[in-house]
Scaffold this motif. Structure first.
Motif, short mmCIF file in Angstrom:
data_model
loop_
_atom_site.label_atom_id
_atom_site.label_comp_id
_atom_site.label_asym_id
_atom_site.label_seq_id
_atom_site.Cartn_x
_atom_site.Cartn_y
_atom_site.Cartn_z
N UNK A 59 5.93 -0.06 -4.83
CA UNK A 59 4.51 0.25 -5.04
C UNK A 59 3.62 -0.90 -4.63
N UNK A 60 4.05 -2.14 -4.98
CA UNK A 60 3.22 -3.32 -4.69
C UNK A 60 3.09 -3.54 -3.19
N UNK A 61 4.25 -3.39 -2.47
CA UNK A 61 4.22 -3.59 -1.01
C UNK A 61 3.29 -2.56 -0.38
N UNK A 62 3.39 -1.29 -0.87
CA UNK A 62 2.55 -0.22 -0.32
C UNK A 62 1.07 -0.55 -0.57
N UNK A 63 0.80 -1.05 -1.80
CA UNK A 63 -0.57 -1.37 -2.18
C UNK A 63 -1.13 -2.49 -1.30
N UNK A 64 -0.30 -3.53 -1.06
CA UNK A 64 -0.77 -4.66 -0.24
C UNK A 64 -0.88 -4.30 1.22
N UNK A 65 -0.17 -3.22 1.62
CA UNK A 65 -0.16 -2.81 3.02
C UNK A 65 -1.42 -2.07 3.45
N UNK A 66 -2.18 -1.51 2.49
CA UNK A 66 -3.40 -0.78 2.87
C UNK A 66 -4.62 -1.56 2.40
N UNK A 67 -5.72 -1.45 3.16
CA UNK A 67 -6.88 -2.26 2.77
C UNK A 67 -7.51 -1.68 1.51
N UNK A 68 -7.37 -0.37 1.25
CA UNK A 68 -7.90 0.21 0.01
C UNK A 68 -7.11 -0.35 -1.18
N UNK A 69 -5.78 -0.44 -0.99
CA UNK A 69 -4.92 -1.01 -2.05
C UNK A 69 -5.30 -2.47 -2.32
N UNK A 70 -5.53 -3.22 -1.25
CA UNK A 70 -5.87 -4.65 -1.43
C UNK A 70 -7.22 -4.80 -2.12
N UNK A 71 -8.17 -3.91 -1.77
CA UNK A 71 -9.49 -3.96 -2.42
C UNK A 71 -9.36 -3.66 -3.92
N UNK A 72 -8.54 -2.63 -4.22
CA UNK A 72 -8.34 -2.27 -5.63
C UNK A 72 -7.73 -3.43 -6.40
N UNK A 73 -6.72 -4.07 -5.79
CA UNK A 73 -6.05 -5.19 -6.45
C UNK A 73 -7.02 -6.37 -6.63
N UNK A 74 -7.88 -6.51 -5.66
CA UNK A 74 -8.90 -7.57 -5.73
C UNK A 74 -9.82 -7.32 -6.93
N UNK A 75 -10.23 -6.05 -7.11
CA UNK A 75 -11.08 -5.69 -8.25
C UNK A 75 -10.35 -5.95 -9.56
N UNK A 76 -9.07 -5.57 -9.63
CA UNK A 76 -8.30 -5.74 -10.87
C UNK A 76 -8.16 -7.24 -11.19
#
Ligand code: HEM
Length: 231
Positions: free
Chosen positions: A3-20
Motif C-alpha cells: 500500500x505504501x509503495x502504491x501511495x508513494x508512486x502516485x502524486x495524489x498519494x504523495x499529496x495525501x501523505x504530505x497532508x497527513x
C-alpha cells in the motif's frame, strides 16, 4: 506492490501523505505549545513537566524517532512534489496562477525551509545549549536542569527573542496555508464545508503562533520573571 509503495508512486498519494504528515506535525505543535505555556504557571509547573517528559528515556527516544521520521517524510514529499510540478507545469500557467495565489501559498517551500532553519536553531538553543549556553546550564538545587530559568534567561535577550518572533511569523505563513489546503490534499473538497474547514485551519495556525510568540514577548516585557523576581 505494498500500500505504501502504491501511495508513494502516485502524486495524489504523495499529496495525501504530505497532508497527513503535516497534521501529525501540527498535533506535535499543539502538545508542545500546551507544555510550553506552563511557564505562565511558574517555575515548578514547567520543571515538573520537563522532567516528567525526560523520565522515560526509551519512550522519549521513540517519540523523537517518530517525530523525525514524520518531519523528514514531510520535507521530502514537499520537495519532490514541487520539483514534479515545475517539470509538468507550462510557464504560462505559472504566471497566471501566481496572480491569484496568496503570498502564503506561493512561498510554501521557502517558508518551510526557513522553519526548518529555525528548528535547527531552536534545537541548538534549547535542547543542546550550543546557543545561549549560560542560560541552558541553569540548575535547580538538586542538580537537575532548571528549564524555567533557561527559557526566561534566554528570552531576555532581544536578539534571541527577535529571531523567535520573526520565525513565528514565517511559521504562521506556512501553517495557515498548510492547514487550509490539507483538506484538499486529502480529497475533501466539499463546496459547502470547504470555507469552514479553511477558516478552522487559519484559526488554528493563528492560535498556535500567537501562543508560541506570547512566551518571548511576555518575557521581554517583564511579565514573566526569573525565580525570585530578578532581572
Ligand atoms: C517560543 C516558542 C517555543 C518555546 C519556548 C519552546 C521550548 C522548547 C524547549 C524548552 C525544548 C527543550 C527540550 C529539551 O529540554 O530538550 C524544546 C524542544 C523542541 N521544540 Fe520547542 N519551543 C518553542 C517553539 C517551537 C516550535 C515553533 C517548534 C516547531 C516548529 C518547536 C519544536 C521543537 C522540537 C522538535 C523540540 C525537540 C523535542 C525533543 O527534544 O524531543 N518548538 N522546545
Amino acid at each position: 506492490m505494498s500500500g505504501l509503495t502504491r501511495c508513494l508512486g502516485s502524486s495524489i498519494g504523495r499529496k495525501g501523505l504530505m497532508g497527513i504528515t503535516g497534521i501529525l506535525l501540527s498535533l506535535f505543535l499543539i502538545a508542545h505549545l500546551i507544555g510550553n505555556l506552563l511557564v505562565f504557571a511558574g517555575q515548578d509547573a514547567v520543571n515538573h513537566y520537563a522532567h516528567a517528559l525526560k523520565a522515560n528515556a526509551a519512550l522519549l527516544w521513540f517519540m523523537r524517532g517518530g517525530l523525525f521520521l514524520v518531519f523528514a517524510t514531510h520535507v521530502y514529499l514537499a520537495l519532490s512534489l514541487t520539483a514534479e510540478n515545475r517539470r509538468a507545469r507550462p510557464v504560462k500557467y505559472v504566471q497566471e496562477h501566481t496572480q491569484v495565489a496568496s503570498l502564503a501559498s506561493r512561498t510554501m517551500v521557502l517558508t518551510g525551509l526557513l522553519v526548518l532553519a529555525y528548528l535547527i536553531f531552536h534545537l541548538l538553543h534549547l535542547t543542546k545549549g550550543v546557543i545561549g549556553h549560560e542560560a541552558w546550564s541553569s540548575k535547580l538545587p538538586d542538580g537537575s536542569q532548571d528549564v524555567y530559568t533557561m527559557v526566561v534567561l534566554g528570552f531576555k535577550s532581544p536578539i534571541l527573542s527577535g529571531v523567535y518572533l520573526v520565525s513565528m511569523a514565517l511559521l504562521y505563513l506556512h501553517l495557515s496555508h498548510g492547514l487550509k489546503s490539507f483538506w484538499q490534499s486529502l480529497g475533501w473538497n466539499h463546496p459547502v464545508y470547504r470555507p469552514l474547514f479553511e477558516k478552522i485551519g487559519t484559526g488554528l495556525a493563528a492560535i498556535l503562533v500567537i501562543g508560541f510568540a506570547s512566551i518571548p514577548l511576555t518575557i521581554l516585557l517583564g511579565v514573566i520573571q526569573l525565580p525570585g523576581g530578578g532581572n
